[in-house]
Enzyme design. Structure first.
Site, short mmCIF file in Angstrom:
data_model
loop_
_atom_site.label_atom_id
_atom_site.label_comp_id
_atom_site.label_asym_id
_atom_site.label_seq_id
_atom_site.Cartn_x
_atom_site.Cartn_y
_atom_site.Cartn_z
N CYS A 154 16.71 123.32 137.62
CA CYS A 154 15.57 124.23 137.80
C CYS A 154 15.44 125.31 136.74
O CYS A 154 14.32 125.73 136.42
CB CYS A 154 15.66 124.91 139.16
SG CYS A 154 16.12 123.82 140.53
N CYS B 255 13.03 125.39 133.66
CA CYS B 255 11.59 125.55 133.89
C CYS B 255 11.26 126.93 134.48
O CYS B 255 10.32 127.58 134.06
CB CYS B 255 11.13 124.47 134.84
SG CYS B 255 9.51 123.79 134.43
N HIS B 256 12.04 127.37 135.46
CA HIS B 256 11.72 128.61 136.17
C HIS B 256 12.46 129.82 135.61
O HIS B 256 12.19 130.95 136.04
CB HIS B 256 12.05 128.46 137.65
CG HIS B 256 11.23 127.42 138.35
ND1 HIS B 256 9.93 127.63 138.74
CD2 HIS B 256 11.51 126.13 138.70
CE1 HIS B 256 9.44 126.54 139.31
NE2 HIS B 256 10.38 125.61 139.29
N MET C 66 5.74 120.66 139.64
CA MET C 66 7.02 120.69 140.32
C MET C 66 7.46 119.27 140.67
O MET C 66 6.75 118.57 141.39
CB MET C 66 6.90 121.53 141.59
CG MET C 66 8.13 121.52 142.47
SD MET C 66 9.48 122.49 141.79
CE MET C 66 10.62 122.41 143.18
N HIS D 257 7.40 127.52 120.75
CA HIS D 257 8.50 126.55 120.72
C HIS D 257 8.92 126.29 119.28
O HIS D 257 9.47 127.17 118.63
CB HIS D 257 8.09 125.27 121.45
CG HIS D 257 9.22 124.37 121.77
ND1 HIS D 257 10.29 124.76 122.54
CD2 HIS D 257 9.45 123.07 121.44
CE1 HIS D 257 11.14 123.75 122.66
NE2 HIS D 257 10.65 122.71 122.00
N HIS E 218 4.41 119.17 120.50
CA HIS E 218 5.86 119.17 120.24
C HIS E 218 6.08 118.59 118.84
O HIS E 218 6.44 117.43 118.68
CB HIS E 218 6.60 118.36 121.30
CG HIS E 218 8.08 118.65 121.36
ND1 HIS E 218 8.95 118.22 120.38
CD2 HIS E 218 8.81 119.34 122.25
CE1 HIS E 218 10.17 118.62 120.69
NE2 HIS E 218 10.12 119.30 121.83
#
Length: 579
Positions: free
Chosen positions: A83, A86-87, A124, A363, A405
């Site tokens: 997790c 992402c969070h 999610m 990024h 990307h």
């Protein structure tokens, strides 16, 4: 999404409600098990963080459901593995939504259990119905998320110096190159799961040596002189390797945090090899070091306000860093706040920084062919930011496809639009071609002049070379094996005719395994392109070498020491920013 026969309609309605409550995004490509979110995107987001659960400080919230000590330890492990990428480690939200107790306690255990089990169209993953988490683990995570997030320790100068080791002092190192290697054509190859890099001779295709490094090496960078190789792992360990030694080896090592992605060295005239810089995901900061010893000199936090809503973010991770050719500066991407920092290292005791507001979720990226303009992806914002490194200002924000990307991108001359830079996407099959010449092709500058269609989503890298007429695009994270095990190649002289597929994994002839093909990288002469065939840790991997002119198989490098090869960095091309 998979539904049980008894829950179908009610769960579907609940998931829709949760998506609206927690915030949704528009999604284009759908997973077969998770409508609304592409499999490639899910694979990308699922990477674990290397922070050890035992290092964090636990805080139990009295208003939250009970969690035993053993359960809390297990939940921390799951969170960091599944997790946090992402969070965020502090659950304040990164590419995923915030999961702080004020939100999770209001939602309640049953609501969170359904959300974790079935996922949502907002991105999610469906951890329960996919089988990734058991029913008991889903219940545990629903309770755990209502407690205060465990906080990893900070990491300052004292911590860094405790790990810093100069193995061979500068005055004991060679005064000239002591081996017969053609250093310009050496490749540093990431062996992701073995904590090593392989040095491979691009001329002979033989492994020179395998050198121990940190966990899950992310990138290799070259000093301006071409002597020192800097390698950084996701565990924030930096290894400094001297390529002049009779047998290239580590000469210094340091750990600059708990999780990291980026390292770079000074390249401006008069400062060659003087400084190195590394940026960390945790703590959110960067550190400037001596270039030949890695001694830490200056640490700068990146915590601050987001560029759009101007709200405080406690965990803005440092993504790509490049060295300016116009000034004695490092250009630093701060991911969550969307800020690009121009860090002047002329006087690090009186550090001067220019802050450029770009777009959130910065990024990776690279230079245009002139090395004046830094072109970088704000991936979850679906934008490319362009920075004029000479004038120190934002030149443009360009809308592109879903989750660009580019790696460092690909520079070439378009037959119709002039000099361009291209990026592929993780979230769709698009390849955006952006004009980069504001002087001779002003009408095309910083615009998407054409959009190519590749094999599919899941692309991590795009590449060409000044001496090549081919444009290569991988699709390593695509769920279709035929796509993930091959690459698309376009003829730069005739982009409209589409792409040819090269069956790279088939050429490697490895037998069983996922065999994802990743990261095209040219050799120094520009007549060969190398691909990693990234297999499982216990399976056989390989490097496949393709003749760029004929697009035919030239060589396959197989060796039991090539454990999960991913990134490859040619010394000359990396040193001179050739892509």
């Amino acid at each position: 999404m998979k539904h049980s026969t008894t829950h179908g309609a009610s769960i579907a309605a609940l998931v829709t409600a949760m998506a609206l409550a927690l915030g949704s995004v528009t999604v284009q490509a759908a997973s077969t098990e998770h409508p609304g979110t592409g499999d490639a995107e899910m694979r990308y987001k699922g990477a674990p963080v290397p922070i050890k659960p035992g290092e964090v400080q636990d805080v139990v919230s009295p208003k939250a459901p009970p969690v035993s000590e053993d359960e809390f330890a297990h939940a921390k492990q799951i969170y960091f593995e599944r997790c946090a990428g992402c969070h965020g480690v502090l659950r304040k939200g990164a590419t995923g939504k915030p999961l702080t107790p004020d939100i999770t306690q209001e939602r309640g255990t049953e609501y969170l259990k359904a959300f974790i089990a079935y996922g949502s169209p907002a991105g999610m993953p469906n951890w329960g119905t996919s089988g990734a988490l058991t029913e008991a683990e889903v219940d545990l995570m629903a309770r755990f998320l209502q407690h205060e997030p465990p906080t990893p320790p900070e990491y300052g100068l004292e911590d860094m110096k405790a790990t810093w080791k100069v193995i061979v002092p500068p005055d004991k190192r060679p005064k000239k190159q002591e081996n017969n290697l053609n250093l310009k054509n050496i490749f540093s190859v990431t062996l992701r799961d073995s904590g090593q890099i392989a040095l491979i001779d691009g001329d002979s295709k033989k492994i020179v040596d395998v050198i121990d490094t940190g966990y899950a090496v992310h990138i290799s960078r070259m000093s301006a002189s071409g002597r020192y190789l800097f390698v950084i792992g996701r565990d924030a360990q930096i290894n400094l390797i001297d390529l002049w030694m009779k047998k290239p080896a580590n000469v210094a090592v340091i750990k600059v945090g708990l999780e990291a992605r980026s390292v770079e060295t000074s390249k401006y005239k008069g400062y060659e090899d003087k400084y190195a810089i590394a940026g960390t995901y945790w703590p959110p900061q960067f550190v400037i070091m001596d270039g030949d010893t890695l001694e830490p000199k200056k640490i700068v936090s990146t915590r601050g306000m987001t560029v759009d809503t101007q709200e405080y973010h406690p965990e803005p991770r440092v993504a790509a860093i490049v060295a300016s050719h116009e000034h004695p500066e490092f250009i630093v991407n701060v991911k969550e706040t969307g800020k690009i920092l121009l860090v002047n290292y002329k006087d690090i005791d009186n550090l001067k920084m220019t802050e450029i507001g770009a777009a959130r979720f910065l990024h990776d990226g690279g230079w245009d062919v002139t090395k004046r303009y830094f072109i970088t992806a704000a991936n979850q914002s679906n934008k490319i930011a362009v920075v004029d490194s000479k004038d120190g200002e934002l030149e443009a924000l360009v809308d592109v496809g879903k989750i660009p990307h580019p790696g460092r991108g690909a520079n070439f001359v378009d037959v119709k639009y002039g000099p361009v830079w291209a990026t592929s996407d993780l979230g769709d099959e698009q390849i955006a071609v952006i004009g980069t010449d504001p002087e001779k092709h002003k009408a095309n500058a910083w615009k998407v002049v054409r959009t190519l269609k590749g094999q599919g989503g899941g692309s991590l890298f795009i590449k060409t070379h000044p001496k090549s007429t081919n444009l290569y695009v991988d699709t390593a994270l695509n769920p279709d094996e035929k796509i993930s095990q091959s690459v698309a190649v376009f003829d730069i002289k005739d982009l409209d005719k589409g792409f040819e597929v090269l069956p790279i994994a088939e050429w490697a002839d490895l037998g069983e395994g996922p065999k994802r093909v990743v990261q095209p990288e040219f050799n120094q002469p520009g007549d060969e392109v190398w691909f990693s065939v990234w297999n499982g840790k216990e399976q056989t991997s390989a490097i496949v070498v393709v003749d760029d002119k004929t697009r035919k198989l030239k060589a396959v490098i197989k060796d039991k020491r090539l454990v999960t090869p991913t990134g490859k960095f040619n010394v000359y091309n990396t040193m001179h920013d050739v892509y």
